[in-house]
Scaffold this active site. Structure first.
Site: not given
Ligand code: PBG
Length: 324
Positions: A119, A127, A196, A218, A234, A249, A275, A314
């Site tokens: 991505c 992705c 995820k 997504r 999964e 995550k 994030s 982070y």
């Molecule tokens: C890539 C990816 C993402 C994150 C980690 N790898 C973004 C997404 O799936 O849109 C998110 C990490 C974060 O928010 O800190 N596919």
């Protein structure tokens, strides 16, 4: 019985503490960008930067000094295209970063993990490969596997200690394992983002990595946030395909998933404090509404208590400083 007896002093509390947090359990994400001497703060993530390779090496050295366990590398390529060719370019931004890091002292102490996804490299921000589909477009699973496998091999060749697929295509762990083995990289472990979820909490990352989808969302490849049993399927599939470790995550809104995974499997489990979790804490901290040090450590201890062996965060540097 008086539960308070064991809470009367810090030394007593420390003696009976059930969960410990160690800097070595923390993984620090870095966003690599082209250029030299670049250190560009991400608007929605105060304290997080896009770093050119030279700056990333400095950041890695600081993290290593603090005892941080590892790095997770993302890349902002010079240019993007339909296929995301920058992801497996021998001279791609993360490949350059890996080679530079490998030469530094820091890499002797840090596990250097490379995120595997398209991505950040595709012009459409999805992705995988886009074809015509139900909504006018669709991410085509199987042709994407080839590109992910190529990316993983390229990153491992450039020096990644671990590759971490985050794309959520079906069968990608098997495809990556096969490709690594064929390229004489049988010793490179796979950390799969096994569960995820399609989450609003990735918003700030998409600014940091310039990876927002240009159309749609997504939800046809990342999981629905309501599903715990599906997350377990999964995990089972990724392990059957050869994943060595798994990542859950986001973390905070999904701690029950971390706990369920812990009770189900014996492989090492990580949680990713994403994030949005970072930005939300950081915003409240900046406003003076939360005590910074306590809020950071409490959020991380919660993830360890839920069952995570390691945490991508982070706050890795700050937390390590606090734990020193
Ligand atoms: C890539 C990816 C993402 C994150 C980690 N790898 C973004 C997404 O799936 O849109 C998110 C990490 C974060 O928010 O800190 N596919």
């Amino acid at each position: 019985m008086r539960m308070r007896r064991l809470r009367r002093s810090e030394s007593l509390r420390a003696l009976v503490r059930e969960t410990v947090l160690d800097p070595g359990d923390l993984i620090y994400p870095l966003f690599l960008c082209p250029g030299k001497g670049v250190r560009r703060e991400v608007g929605s993530m105060p304290g997080v930067f896009n770093l050119s390779v030279d700056e990333a090496v400095r950041e890695a050295e600081e993290a290593a000094k603090l005892g941080v366990g590892g790095l997770l590398l993302f890349g902002l390529p010079e240019s993007k295209d339909e296929q995301g060719t920058g992801a497996w370019d021998e001279n791609g931004i993360v490949q350059q970063g890996l080679r530079a890091l490998k030469k530094s002292e820091a890499s002797k102490k840090l596990v250097v993990i490379a995120d595997v996804c398209l991505c950040e490299y595709t012009s459409h921000g999805h992705c995988g490969v886009i074809v015509e589909g139900r909504e006018g477009w669709e991410v085509d699973n199987d042709p994407t596997l080839d590109l992910l496998a190529r990316t993983a091999v390229s990153l491992a060749k450039a020096g990644a200690d671990v590759v971490a697929p985050s794309d959520m295509m079906d069968g990608r762990v098997a495809a990556i394992r096969r490709a690594l083995d064929k390229a004489s990289l049988a010793q490179t472990p796979i950390l799969s983002y096994a569960s995820k979820f399609a989450s609003a909490f990735y918003g700030p990352f998409r600014e940091a990595a310039d990876s927002a989808p240009q159309f749609g969302d997504r939800k046809s490849y990342q999981m629905d946030g309501a599903n715990l049993r599906e997350a377990m399927r999964e995990i089972d599939l990724d392990l059957a395909e050869g994943a060595d470790m798994i990542l859950m995550k986001p973390a905070m809104p999904y701690l029950d998933v971390v706990r369920a995974a812990r009770e189900r499997v014996d492989v090492p489990i990580g949680a990713y404090q994403v994030s949005g979790e970072y930005s939300m804490l950081q915003a409240a901290i900046e406003k003076g509404w939360l005590d910074k040090n306590r809020a950071i450590l409490e959020s991380l201890v919660g993830m360890r208590r839920a069952g995570a062996d390691f945490i991508v965060t982070y706050f890795a540097k700050e937390a390590s400083q606090l734990l020193a």
